[in-house]
Design a protein around this motif. Structure first.
Motif, PDB file in Angstrom:
ATOM      1  N   ALA A  15     -49.607-109.021 -59.973  1.00 15.31           N
ATOM      2  CA  ALA A  15     -50.386-108.710 -58.758  1.00 15.31           C
ATOM      3  C   ALA A  15     -50.241-107.286 -58.450  1.00 15.31           C
ATOM      4  O   ALA A  15     -50.907-106.745 -57.794  1.00 15.31           O
ATOM      5  CB  ALA A  15     -49.842-109.755 -57.643  1.00 15.31           C
ATOM      6  N   LEU A  16     -48.826-106.690 -58.839  1.00 14.91           N
ATOM      7  CA  LEU A  16     -48.520-105.427 -58.328  1.00 14.91           C
ATOM      8  C   LEU A  16     -48.540-104.346 -59.214  1.00 14.91           C
ATOM      9  O   LEU A  16     -48.555-103.434 -58.916  1.00 14.91           O
ATOM     10  CB  LEU A  16     -47.002-105.765 -57.833  1.00 14.91           C
ATOM     11  N   VAL A  17     -48.368-104.588 -60.681  1.00 15.47           N
ATOM     12  CA  VAL A  17     -48.496-103.416 -61.702  1.00 15.47           C
ATOM     13  C   VAL A  17     -48.981-103.838 -62.832  1.00 15.47           C
ATOM     14  O   VAL A  17     -49.479-105.034 -62.872  1.00 15.47           O
ATOM     15  CB  VAL A  17     -46.866-103.162 -62.119  1.00 15.47           C
ATOM     16  N   ALA A  18     -49.498-102.748 -63.626  1.00 14.11           N
ATOM     17  CA  ALA A  18     -50.144-102.843 -64.858  1.00 14.11           C
ATOM     18  C   ALA A  18     -49.566-102.149 -65.848  1.00 14.11           C
ATOM     19  O   ALA A  18     -48.983-101.048 -65.515  1.00 14.11           O
ATOM     20  CB  ALA A  18     -51.739-102.744 -64.614  1.00 14.11           C
ATOM     21  N   VAL A  19     -49.670-102.293 -67.274  1.00 17.59           N
ATOM     22  CA  VAL A  19     -49.346-101.592 -68.387  1.00 17.59           C
ATOM     23  C   VAL A  19     -50.652-100.533 -68.621  1.00 17.59           C
ATOM     24  O   VAL A  19     -51.678-101.112 -68.831  1.00 17.59           O
ATOM     25  CB  VAL A  19     -49.002-102.400 -69.391  1.00 17.59           C
ATOM     26  N   ARG A  20     -49.904 -99.427 -68.933  1.00 20.83           N
ATOM     27  CA  ARG A  20     -50.863 -98.328 -69.258  1.00 20.83           C
ATOM     28  C   ARG A  20     -50.370 -97.533 -70.288  1.00 20.83           C
ATOM     29  O   ARG A  20     -49.090 -97.509 -70.404  1.00 20.83           O
ATOM     30  CB  ARG A  20     -51.345 -97.345 -67.897  1.00 20.83           C
ATOM     31  N   LEU A  21     -51.079 -96.708 -71.167  1.00 21.79           N
ATOM     32  CA  LEU A  21     -50.827 -95.766 -72.223  1.00 21.79           C
ATOM     33  C   LEU A  21     -50.334 -94.658 -71.209  1.00 21.79           C
ATOM     34  O   LEU A  21     -50.918 -94.335 -70.375  1.00 21.79           O
ATOM     35  CB  LEU A  21     -51.783 -95.488 -73.067  1.00 21.79           C
ATOM     36  N   VAL A  22     -49.005 -94.236 -71.925  1.00 23.72           N
ATOM     37  CA  VAL A  22     -48.541 -92.737 -71.180  1.00 23.72           C
ATOM     38  C   VAL A  22     -48.336 -91.836 -72.527  1.00 23.72           C
ATOM     39  O   VAL A  22     -47.964 -91.893 -73.357  1.00 23.72           O
ATOM     40  CB  VAL A  22     -46.945 -93.032 -70.841  1.00 23.72           C
ATOM     41  N   ALA A  23     -49.147 -90.677 -72.105  1.00 23.65           N
ATOM     42  CA  ALA A  23     -48.990 -89.382 -73.217  1.00 23.65           C
ATOM     43  C   ALA A  23     -47.680 -88.979 -73.468  1.00 23.65           C
ATOM     44  O   ALA A  23     -46.790 -88.879 -72.750  1.00 23.65           O
ATOM     45  CB  ALA A  23     -49.911 -88.451 -72.579  1.00 23.65           C
ATOM     46  N   GLY A  24     -47.206 -89.203 -74.802  1.00 29.38           N
ATOM     47  CA  GLY A  24     -46.011 -88.973 -75.443  1.00 29.38           C
ATOM     48  C   GLY A  24     -44.908 -89.959 -75.144  1.00 29.38           C
ATOM     49  O   GLY A  24     -43.817 -89.549 -75.478  1.00 29.38           O
ATOM     50  N   ALA A  25     -45.286 -90.867 -74.479  1.00 29.69           N
ATOM     51  CA  ALA A  25     -44.191 -91.970 -74.192  1.00 29.69           C
ATOM     52  C   ALA A  25     -44.696 -93.498 -74.623  1.00 29.69           C
ATOM     53  O   ALA A  25     -44.182 -94.399 -74.022  1.00 29.69           O
ATOM     54  CB  ALA A  25     -43.855 -91.872 -72.836  1.00 29.69           C
ATOM     55  N   GLY A  26     -45.822 -93.692 -75.151  1.00 29.87           N
ATOM     56  CA  GLY A  26     -46.267 -95.107 -75.504  1.00 29.87           C
ATOM     57  C   GLY A  26     -46.784 -95.749 -74.266  1.00 29.87           C
ATOM     58  O   GLY A  26     -47.895 -95.201 -73.926  1.00 29.87           O
ATOM     59  N   ARG A  27     -46.036 -96.721 -73.930  1.00 30.65           N
ATOM     60  CA  ARG A  27     -46.613 -97.483 -72.650  1.00 30.65           C
ATOM     61  C   ARG A  27     -45.937 -97.339 -71.466  1.00 30.65           C
ATOM     62  O   ARG A  27     -44.661 -96.929 -71.577  1.00 30.65           O
ATOM     63  CB  ARG A  27     -46.769 -99.026 -73.110  1.00 30.65           C
ATOM     64  N   GLY A  28     -46.296 -97.856 -70.495  1.00 31.41           N
ATOM     65  CA  GLY A  28     -45.588 -97.469 -69.109  1.00 31.41           C
ATOM     66  C   GLY A  28     -46.104 -98.721 -68.166  1.00 31.41           C
ATOM     67  O   GLY A  28     -47.301 -99.055 -68.355  1.00 31.41           O
ATOM     68  N   VAL A  29     -45.482 -98.951 -67.194  1.00 36.51           N
ATOM     69  CA  VAL A  29     -45.688 -99.680 -66.026  1.00 36.51           C
ATOM     70  C   VAL A  29     -46.167 -99.018 -64.807  1.00 36.51           C
ATOM     71  O   VAL A  29     -45.374 -98.243 -64.313  1.00 36.51           O
ATOM     72  CB  VAL A  29     -44.830-100.755 -65.706  1.00 36.51           C
ATOM     73  N   PHE A  30     -47.380 -99.440 -64.141  1.00 34.34           N
ATOM     74  CA  PHE A  30     -47.995 -98.429 -63.073  1.00 34.34           C
ATOM     75  C   PHE A  30     -48.160 -99.397 -61.876  1.00 34.34           C
ATOM     76  O   PHE A  30     -48.584-100.585 -62.177  1.00 34.34           O
ATOM     77  CB  PHE A  30     -48.779 -97.854 -63.300  1.00 34.34           C
ATOM     78  N   ALA A  31     -48.001 -98.942 -60.665  1.00 34.87           N
ATOM     79  CA  ALA A  31     -48.093 -99.741 -59.496  1.00 34.87           C
ATOM     80  C   ALA A  31     -49.477 -99.801 -59.211  1.00 34.87           C
ATOM     81  O   ALA A  31     -50.402 -98.606 -59.470  1.00 34.87           O
ATOM     82  CB  ALA A  31     -47.526 -99.048 -58.185  1.00 34.87           C
ATOM     83  N   LEU A  32     -50.326-100.745 -59.044  1.00 33.20           N
ATOM     84  CA  LEU A  32     -51.664-101.277 -58.490  1.00 33.20           C
ATOM     85  C   LEU A  32     -51.921-100.892 -57.192  1.00 33.20           C
ATOM     86  O   LEU A  32     -53.117-100.736 -56.927  1.00 33.20           O
ATOM     87  CB  LEU A  32     -52.017-102.595 -59.060  1.00 33.20           C
ATOM     88  N   SER A  33     -50.762-100.788 -56.356  1.00 31.92           N
ATOM     89  CA  SER A  33     -51.159-100.392 -54.857  1.00 31.92           C
ATOM     90  C   SER A  33     -49.841-100.109 -54.368  1.00 31.92           C
ATOM     91  O   SER A  33     -48.835 -99.963 -55.193  1.00 31.92           O
ATOM     92  CB  SER A  33     -51.757-101.717 -54.360  1.00 31.92           C
TER      93      SER A  33
END
Length: 261
Positions: free
Chosen positions: A31-49
């Protein structure tokens, strides 16, 4: 919250120092975060709100653990199909070595662990989240809680410090330590010097306090300069107000008590 990982051969990415990494596919429902691609670092976790400090993102037990890093590599190699959703170094002596090199958490005498969700978090020397480890001495079981340490606006990445040891080192020493251990040159805002001036001064104080305490070694000398104790207390006060949910910050309260005893 539910997590589901689709194990697959993966797609190729690159870490910060340019060496190839392989990434298994993962699908995250949270509900709070999502996985996205990060330039130069593969994947990362980001806040949705907006996420406030102190929020627990998840709590998990390890996928597997062993008494040492070497034993963990052997264990992963023996059943590597269970870990293909984790990223791994492409150029490694084995798949197990590649997976462990990218994802393991070492807990000293308590062994080395691999976690599923926590392995998605990237590093920053100005972490926005902190890992709180819990151990049950009678069973040896380890559990980790990912707690937000700084206010996260929508779209901001959830980052942790890969090392409590390196977190309070000066920039040059810290970046070299991270590179020698994980193979990347950190380019976070603290390393690049682009944090707000107030935050840079706070980190400088914490670095100074950590260096003063580390210089004394253990066991502590019979006589300790009161200025060093005062510096630990000042650092504990600053981080207690600024980043109270950063688990690594507890070292300053502990140092002040130990050096004053």
């Amino acid at each position: 919250m539910s997590w589901s990982f689709l194990e697959a051969a993966g797609s190729r990415g690159r870490d910060l120092n340019g060496s190839d990494c392989l990434y298994g596919e993962c699908h995250l429902e949270h509900a709070l975060v999502a996985v996205r691609l990060v330039a130069g670092a593969g994947r990362g976790v980001f806040a949705l709100s907006l996420i406030e400090p102190g929020t627990e993102l998840w709590s998990e037990s390890p996928l597997t653990y062993a008494e040492s890093r070497e034993a963990l590599v052997q264990k992963v190699d023996a059943m590597v199909c269970h870990f293909e959703s984790l990223c791994r170094k492409r150029r490694a002596s084995s798949k197990g070595e590649g997976i462990v090199a990218c994802n393991f958490f070492e807990q000293g005498v308590l062994g080395a662990n691999l976690f599923k969700q926590t392995s998605l978090l990237n590093h920053a020397c100005c972490p926005t989240a902190s890992l709180h480890f819990e151990h049950k001495s009678f069973s040896g079981e380890c559990r980790v809680r990912a707690i937000v340490a700084q206010r996260l606006d929508c779209g901001k990445e959830v980052c942790i410090s890969y090392s409590a040891t390196a977190l309070f080192m000066p920039t040059v020493e810290r970046r070299k330590w991270l590179h020698d251990r994980w193979g990347f040159w950190c380019r976070c805002p603290r390393c690049e010097g682009t944090l707000p001036e107030t935050d840079l001064r706070r980190w400088a104080l914490l670095e100074e306090a950590a260096a003063a305490a580390d210089a004394l070694g253990k066991p502590r000398p019979k006589t300790v300069d009161p200025a060093v104790v005062a510096l630990q207390r000042r650092a504990a006060e600053v981080i207690g107000v600024w980043l109270p949910d950063l688990a690594e910050g507890a070292r300053f309260t502990e140092s002040a008590e130990y050096l004053a005893s």
